[in-house]
Design a protein around this motif. Structure first.
Motif, short mmCIF file in Angstrom:
data_model
loop_
_atom_site.label_atom_id
_atom_site.label_comp_id
_atom_site.label_asym_id
_atom_site.label_seq_id
_atom_site.Cartn_x
_atom_site.Cartn_y
_atom_site.Cartn_z
N LEU A 58 -85.09 67.11 -64.22
CA LEU A 58 -86.45 66.26 -64.33
C LEU A 58 -86.77 65.80 -62.61
O LEU A 58 -88.63 65.84 -62.89
CB LEU A 58 -85.37 65.00 -63.98
CG LEU A 58 -84.74 65.05 -65.79
CD1 LEU A 58 -83.57 63.82 -65.25
CD2 LEU A 58 -85.35 64.64 -66.39
N ASP A 105 -90.00 67.65 -63.14
CA ASP A 105 -91.28 67.64 -63.80
C ASP A 105 -91.87 66.94 -63.78
O ASP A 105 -92.19 65.55 -64.12
CB ASP A 105 -89.54 67.01 -65.65
CG ASP A 105 -90.51 66.42 -66.25
OD1 ASP A 105 -92.13 66.56 -67.11
OD2 ASP A 105 -89.64 66.86 -67.62
N TRP A 123 -92.86 63.73 -66.48
CA TRP A 123 -92.11 62.79 -66.68
C TRP A 123 -92.27 62.12 -65.70
O TRP A 123 -92.20 60.73 -65.13
CB TRP A 123 -90.65 63.42 -66.35
CG TRP A 123 -89.39 61.75 -66.90
CD1 TRP A 123 -89.51 61.27 -67.64
CD2 TRP A 123 -88.76 61.73 -65.41
NE1 TRP A 123 -88.37 60.39 -66.95
CE2 TRP A 123 -88.17 61.26 -65.59
CE3 TRP A 123 -88.46 62.71 -64.35
CZ2 TRP A 123 -87.57 59.75 -64.65
CZ3 TRP A 123 -87.67 61.89 -63.45
CH2 TRP A 123 -86.75 60.83 -64.46
N ARG A 124 -92.39 62.79 -64.14
CA ARG A 124 -92.77 61.99 -62.55
C ARG A 124 -93.33 61.16 -62.94
O ARG A 124 -93.04 59.55 -62.38
CB ARG A 124 -92.76 62.66 -61.78
CG ARG A 124 -91.16 63.57 -61.49
CD ARG A 124 -90.97 64.68 -60.32
NE ARG A 124 -91.19 63.67 -58.98
CZ ARG A 124 -92.58 64.14 -57.92
NH1 ARG A 124 -93.55 65.60 -58.30
NH2 ARG A 124 -92.57 63.18 -57.43
N ARG A 174 -83.78 64.96 -70.62
CA ARG A 174 -85.19 64.38 -70.56
C ARG A 174 -85.79 63.67 -71.73
O ARG A 174 -86.09 62.80 -71.52
CB ARG A 174 -86.08 65.90 -70.65
CG ARG A 174 -86.21 66.79 -69.65
CD ARG A 174 -87.07 68.51 -70.37
NE ARG A 174 -87.71 68.73 -68.28
CZ ARG A 174 -87.64 69.61 -68.67
NH1 ARG A 174 -88.09 70.72 -69.37
NH2 ARG A 174 -88.08 70.61 -67.45
N ALA A 223 -83.91 60.58 -70.00
CA ALA A 223 -84.98 59.81 -69.06
C ALA A 223 -85.58 58.99 -69.58
O ALA A 223 -86.11 58.37 -68.71
CB ALA A 223 -85.14 61.08 -68.35
#
Length: 363
Positions: free
Chosen positions: A84, A87, A90-91, A351, A354
């Motif tokens: 994560l 990633d 996503w961040r 993922r 999250a």
């Protein structure tokens, strides 16, 4: 999203896992706050709860991601956290939604390094969040079978096996699981011992939450676990009070498949002293929504037997080297499936969860 294969986020030792986490944080330009553990690791390495805060200063909502509540389970959770951190899409999604992410890497670094589920105090951290000023509950079911759960000799004698099988035949497999794993506070050398005082991990987690999480109006928490359910499947287990509204919110965010220890839908027994109570104590200002993401490994009896053997070994430190290594390897294998397929399943579900948490927090 990074093109790095999922397996690259995972490690073979605590030291390697910590290194990958620190490297991923550095690559993302994030500072690390380390809380050193007083003891050394299996290979003499330093141990710590490492904390990374990823988010804008004006964020009002926070997602907490934590690994290694149960030490050896950290192989899974650390891999998910590293993936994560790597990633970038996503961040960016979290930052754009006004959600800060707090990574807690290795809540129980001692157990992670030594391939134990318990802390250095031989305590199950997810049974340790009790009011120790009050009388502790008595697990009479465990009292009845303590000598069977961790017998004097390993492997167990035929008499011990027969007595354990008789208990299951009379009361059922669920009763055995509840008695063994629900948490007990009167057998310090037994399994699932909740302790008689707050552990180092308990105290350190509370201090971290008090420092980093008291300014947010909404908090979500995904705590990564392994050992229950079908291999590679992430059961989403509600982690909160026995109340309808937060359970409904948890299912609205993460799906109706979210299970609960309160209604019997979870593969977990009903527990005492759970980790999420730290949020209630340290961050009462926030609306809280949380779950344990519990990934399956091996059949339940194999997992429990690996834990029984390892707990026996803990009480017999002069066991010969070959037996020691075999029991320890069996323990790690019970909580970490070292295949690319399993690791890919862990990362893809982490993922998804999250991403759903960020959307839920964003409203």
């Amino acid at each position: 999203m990074s093109a790095t294969p999922a397996s690259a986020a995972f490690a073979q030792t605590y030291a390697e896992a910590r290194g990958k986490f620190l490297q991923a944080a550095a690559a993302a330009g994030l500072a690390v706050e380390s809380h050193p553990h007083p003891l050394a690791g299996r290979d003499g390495e330093p141990l710590a709860l490492d904390v990374v805060l990823d988010g804008a200063a004006n964020a009002t909502r926070m997602l907490v991601l934590s690994s290694a509540c149960h030490g050896v389970e950290g192989f899974c959770g650390s891999g998910a956290q590293v993936a994560l951190l790597q990633d970038s899409a996503w961040r960016a999604q979290a930052r754009a939604a006004g959600v800060a992410v707090l990574h807690l890497h290795a809540l129980n670094p001692y157990g992670f390094s030594w391939w134990r589920r318990a802390t250095n105090e031989n305590v199950d951290l997810n049974r340790n969040f009790m009011d120790f000023s009050q009388p502790l509950p008595r697990n009479t079911g465990y009292d009845d079978i303590a000598h069977l759960v961790v017998p004097p000799a390993w492997p167990p004698t035929p008499e011990v096996d027969a007595a354990a099988q008789a208990f299951v035949a009379e009361r059922g497999a669920k009763a055995w699981q509840a008695a063994v794993s629900g948490g007990q506070y009167h057998h310090p050398q037994g399994l699932f011992f909740g302790g008689q005082a707050p552990t180092w991990s308990n105290r350190t987690l509370r201090a971290v939450l008090a420092r980093h999480a008291q300014a947010y109006t909404a908090l979500a928490w995904i705590d990564f676990h392994t050992g229950l359910g079908p291999s590679g499947h992430g059961e989403r287990i509600y982690a909160g009070p026995d109340e309808a509204a937060p359970l409904a919110r948890t299912r609205a965010w993460w799906g109706e498949q979210v299970t609960s220890i309160y209604d019997g839908s979870s593969s977990s027994a009903r527990l005492n002293g759970m980790l999420w109570l730290a949020i209630a104590a340290e961050c009462p200002q926030a609306q809280y929504t949380g779950m344990a993401l519990e990934y399956g490994t091996l059949p339940l009896q194999q997992v429990l037997d690996a834990m029984r053997a390892e707990q026996w070994l803990h009480g017999h430190p002069h066991t010969d080297a070959a037996t020691h290594q075999a029991i320890k390897q069996r323990m790690r294998d019970a909580f970490y499936v070292d295949t690319d397929e399993w690791k890919s399943a862990i990362v893809s579900q982490a993922r998804e969860a999250a991403g759903q948490a960020v959307k839920g927090l964003a409203g």
